[in-house]
Design an enzyme around this catalytic site. Sequence first.
Site, PDB file in Angstrom:
ATOM      1  N   GLY A  14       0.823  -1.142  -0.080  1.00  0.00           N
ATOM      2  CA  GLY A  14       0.101  -0.030   0.006  1.00  0.00           C
ATOM      3  C   GLY A  14       0.882   1.107  -0.342  1.00  0.00           C
ATOM      4  O   GLY A  14       1.893   1.175   0.333  1.00  0.00           O
ATOM      5  N   ASP A 227      -9.072  -0.629  -7.890  1.00  0.00           N
ATOM      6  CA  ASP A 227      -7.458   0.383  -8.363  1.00  0.00           C
ATOM      7  C   ASP A 227      -7.364   0.087  -9.834  1.00  0.00           C
ATOM      8  O   ASP A 227      -6.929   1.101 -10.221  1.00  0.00           O
ATOM      9  CB  ASP A 227      -6.386  -0.498  -7.707  1.00  0.00           C
ATOM     10  CG  ASP A 227      -6.464  -2.246  -7.629  1.00  0.00           C
ATOM     11  OD1 ASP A 227      -7.144  -2.860  -8.356  1.00  0.00           O
ATOM     12  OD2 ASP A 227      -5.581  -2.710  -7.090  1.00  0.00           O
ATOM     13  N   THR A 228      -8.039  -1.101 -10.547  1.00  0.00           N
ATOM     14  CA  THR A 228      -8.099  -0.877 -11.939  1.00  0.00           C
ATOM     15  C   THR A 228      -8.798   0.107 -12.581  1.00  0.00           C
ATOM     16  O   THR A 228      -8.584   0.502 -13.448  1.00  0.00           O
ATOM     17  CB  THR A 228      -8.504  -2.135 -12.470  1.00  0.00           C
ATOM     18  OG1 THR A 228      -7.879  -3.435 -11.780  1.00  0.00           O
ATOM     19  CG2 THR A 228      -8.420  -2.439 -13.938  1.00  0.00           C
ATOM     20  N   THR A 249       0.265  -7.028  -8.966  1.00  0.00           N
ATOM     21  CA  THR A 249      -0.022  -8.662  -8.699  1.00  0.00           C
ATOM     22  C   THR A 249      -0.910  -9.470  -9.520  1.00  0.00           C
ATOM     23  O   THR A 249      -0.302 -10.419 -10.047  1.00  0.00           O
ATOM     24  CB  THR A 249      -0.465  -8.542  -7.271  1.00  0.00           C
ATOM     25  OG1 THR A 249       0.183  -7.964  -6.427  1.00  0.00           O
ATOM     26  CG2 THR A 249      -0.555 -10.137  -6.939  1.00  0.00           C
TER      27      THR A 249
END
Length: 478
Positions: A14, A227-228, A249
Amino acid sequence: MTTVLAYDLGASSGRLVAQTFNGQTLTTKEIHRFQNKPTYENNHYYWDYDNLVKELNQGLDKVTSPAKSLGIDTWGVDFGLLNKNGQLVSKPFSYRDSHTVPYVQKAMKHIPAQTLFEQTGNEISSINTVFQLMAIQSQYPQYLSQTTDILMTPNLLMHALSGVKLNEFTIASTSQLVNKNKQWDKDIQHTLFNRTHPFAAIEMPHQIVGNLKNHSAIQMVLVPGHDTACALSALPIQNLNAVFISIGTWGLIGKETKAPIITDDAFQQRFTNEGTSEGQYRFQKNAMGFWILQKCREEWKQQGLHFTYELEIQALQQAKSFNTFIDPDDDQFFNPVSMLQAIKQYCIQTNQQVPITPGEHIRCFTESLALKYAYTIEQIETITKTKTTDIYIGGGGTQNTNLCQFIANASNKIVHTGPTEASSIGNGLSQLRALGELHSIEEGRQLVANSFEIKQYEPQHNIEWQEAIDRFHQLLHK
């Protein structure tokens, strides 16, 4: 000058990034970074929520310049259960926990897989929120009996800092519980749970929803929680038919569409539809990213081998090209006890030479990932009946120049990379829209183009790569 704070949490780390807008350009400064990985307790994988909240607060305590707002984005599908006092009923489960796997087939006895796909747009995957909830209801019904609010992970952390209870559209759209009306689907819940669960209401992003409890001058903004979705909104895409890839990831490969694509081909080839910051959709494949390499690094470290990024590049370059391929999305690589052993086993099963040195593993991984992404882009073009010449890549994967060049080679398309911190920048752009500093996604993307270096990679070595592509396709169709 306007400064906003973006908390961007991935499934392995993070970061808190301050972003300052001067009316023309955007500058970023990392304030805090920390590790994030599931803990294994009592036969389950959990997220260490208490530590996450501690890290969030530690980062905010490091902020020295005045900031107007904060937004939080994270990985998808995971969530937290809150009781009437606003406290967690249990540690949040991680999507890496395999306890959900049996519930996919149990769900299919009540709703056919293709019907569930058509209702939600989401690929059927055991990590999805719906199957996690089925596992909890079956194994730990006491948790749900105490639950008064269910919040997706970014909104759970938003609640910890501000007390606000809302779910944001893009993160909710990863759950397989949201319908085409962008609402929690009551019919699916009644069919699978014999009840509806207390999910907090879904709201669209780019709005101020409160203030931080411990830093009351900072406003809480509801940004794209996934997040995407944040990363996509920060890619300086100019061609509407362009393909995007966000690499961390996980690797997410797709294109923007106005509505979910729920055709038979999309279902059969395991594509998914998730929300964008504009209330539209990302038609995409959720694929492997750097997870395989991350797990290999952990094992090499245990063996006393420490690799810097520079040493990894050197090792890759010394290894033979196109020696061994893996399918990065094979189930064997999802969460094995030993990733090196899983790669070995896969190669034995497919009658290929087993990689021995770290360099051979790194090249095998990098080439295979590029080839699989190119294969996925071909599928996207077929299903959407569109052709593209450009790929835009954001996320940490932009720093891996070998991978970016390999993707250009394997796809025979121009690759544009940057910004590296696309997710956190997209988070910040959403805040600037909530504050009235920006007015559209187009303005935000132009700001990114004005502010950050965007690299280009042209396809190379077409004949060699075409031979590799043919071999890789044969491997996938064995």
